[in-house]
Design a protein around this motif. Sequence first.
Motif, short mmCIF file in Angstrom:
data_model
loop_
_atom_site.label_atom_id
_atom_site.label_comp_id
_atom_site.label_asym_id
_atom_site.label_seq_id
_atom_site.Cartn_x
_atom_site.Cartn_y
_atom_site.Cartn_z
N ALA A 67 0.81 -1.22 0.00
CA ALA A 67 0.00 0.00 0.00
C ALA A 67 0.84 1.27 0.00
CB ALA A 67 -0.95 -0.01 1.19
N ASP A 68 1.91 1.29 0.82
CA ASP A 68 2.72 2.51 0.90
C ASP A 68 4.16 2.30 0.45
OD1 ASP A 68 3.65 0.99 2.97
OD2 ASP A 68 3.01 2.35 4.56
N ALA A 69 4.43 1.13 -0.14
CA ALA A 69 5.76 0.84 -0.70
C ALA A 69 6.89 1.03 0.31
CB ALA A 69 6.02 1.70 -1.93
N THR A 70 6.68 0.51 1.54
CA THR A 70 7.70 0.61 2.58
C THR A 70 8.22 -0.77 2.95
OG1 THR A 70 5.99 0.55 4.31
CG2 THR A 70 6.74 2.72 3.55
N ASN A 71 9.45 -0.80 3.45
CA ASN A 71 10.09 -2.04 3.86
C ASN A 71 10.33 -2.05 5.36
OD1 ASN A 71 10.36 -3.23 1.30
ND2 ASN A 71 12.25 -2.10 0.89
N ASP A 72 10.17 -3.21 5.97
CA ASP A 72 10.61 -3.46 7.34
C ASP A 72 11.70 -4.51 7.27
OD1 ASP A 72 8.74 -1.94 9.25
OD2 ASP A 72 7.34 -2.91 7.88
N THR A 73 12.85 -4.22 7.86
CA THR A 73 14.00 -5.13 7.81
C THR A 73 14.20 -5.80 9.16
OG1 THR A 73 15.07 -3.74 6.15
CG2 THR A 73 16.46 -5.32 7.32
N LEU A 74 14.28 -7.12 9.15
CA LEU A 74 14.42 -7.90 10.38
C LEU A 74 15.71 -8.71 10.29
CD1 LEU A 74 10.70 -9.00 10.37
CD2 LEU A 74 11.71 -7.45 12.04
N ALA A 75 16.72 -8.28 11.02
CA ALA A 75 18.03 -8.92 10.96
C ALA A 75 17.98 -10.34 11.51
CB ALA A 75 19.04 -8.09 11.75
N LEU A 76 18.72 -11.25 10.87
CA LEU A 76 18.88 -12.64 11.31
C LEU A 76 17.60 -13.46 11.19
CD1 LEU A 76 20.99 -11.99 14.55
CD2 LEU A 76 21.85 -12.53 12.27
N ALA A 77 16.55 -12.88 10.61
CA ALA A 77 15.26 -13.58 10.53
C ALA A 77 15.17 -14.42 9.26
CB ALA A 77 14.12 -12.56 10.57
N ASN A 78 14.44 -15.52 9.35
CA ASN A 78 14.28 -16.42 8.21
C ASN A 78 13.06 -17.30 8.42
OD1 ASN A 78 15.32 -19.33 9.27
ND2 ASN A 78 16.48 -17.68 10.23
N GLY A 79 12.67 -18.02 7.36
CA GLY A 79 11.56 -18.96 7.46
C GLY A 79 10.24 -18.31 7.80
N ALA A 80 9.96 -17.14 7.23
CA ALA A 80 8.78 -16.37 7.61
C ALA A 80 7.48 -16.96 7.08
CB ALA A 80 8.93 -14.93 7.12
N LYS A 81 6.40 -16.75 7.86
CA LYS A 81 5.06 -17.18 7.47
C LYS A 81 4.04 -16.14 7.91
CE LYS A 81 6.16 -22.12 7.95
NZ LYS A 81 5.81 -23.38 8.66
N PHE A 82 3.11 -15.80 7.01
CA PHE A 82 2.01 -14.91 7.36
C PHE A 82 0.88 -15.73 7.98
CE2 PHE A 82 4.01 -12.55 3.82
CZ PHE A 82 4.16 -11.31 4.41
N ASP A 83 0.16 -15.13 8.93
CA ASP A 83 -0.99 -15.83 9.49
C ASP A 83 -2.17 -15.74 8.53
OD1 ASP A 83 -3.26 -13.87 11.15
OD2 ASP A 83 -1.50 -12.97 10.24
N ALA A 84 -3.22 -16.51 8.80
CA ALA A 84 -4.35 -16.63 7.87
C ALA A 84 -5.13 -15.34 7.70
CB ALA A 84 -5.29 -17.74 8.36
N PHE A 85 -5.06 -14.43 8.69
CA PHE A 85 -5.83 -13.19 8.63
C PHE A 85 -4.97 -11.98 8.28
CE2 PHE A 85 -8.80 -15.35 11.85
CZ PHE A 85 -9.58 -15.87 10.83
N SER A 86 -3.71 -12.21 7.92
CA SER A 86 -2.79 -11.12 7.56
C SER A 86 -2.64 -10.11 8.70
CB SER A 86 -3.27 -10.41 6.29
OG SER A 86 -3.34 -11.31 5.21
#
Length: 204
Positions: A67-86
């Motif tokens: 929506a606003d073309a922004t990034n959030d950066t999470l160091a050392l993070a991996n294997g991400a999954k979104f929940d069913a309701f976003s």
Amino acid sequence: MKKFILFFLISMGVATLAKSQEKQLSIDDFASWNRIEKQNIDLKGNYISYELNPNKGDGKLIVYTIADATNDTLALANGAKFDAFSEYIAFSIKPSEDTIRKLKLAKTKAEQMPKDSLGIMHLITKQVIKYKNVSSFKLADEGNSWIAFLSDPEKPKDDSTASQKGKPEKLPKKNGKTKELKDLTIVKPFTDKSFTFSRVDQYT
């Protein structure tokens, strides 16, 4: 939507390549190049996540808000999954490679090495909560936003034998393998709803 993700990632790759060609490349440059991996999109099509992993060193997770073309950066993070309701994105957090390397050089015992953590970021408020010593986590496929994870039992704070407690209990060997018993926590992130069950070795 898949075409949009493909176009988005290709555009990023072209921009990165164009920037790298401004100077003559050397062998050291290849070590710093990032690979775009494990692309994902939430069910509502509002967020994209992907990993930027260098050939050498620690990677990071990028969460892109369309929506606003922004990034959030999470160091050392991996294997991400979104929940069913976003509502949130869950991910593993690994210890840094430099930390692991130093501990190995110091001949630190395997059971004393730092373990992964579980991180959960709220997609609207950007609040992040973390859980230590998590070996795995699972999200519901649909219908709810609960998350379940296995973690090492917490050490008692006021127990003189705490050095022995807080370690995963082990089941007798079966087929040559020993299973560790851990705590199973089921939680609805960013609420006060959670349940913990002890002495668990597996879950579905």
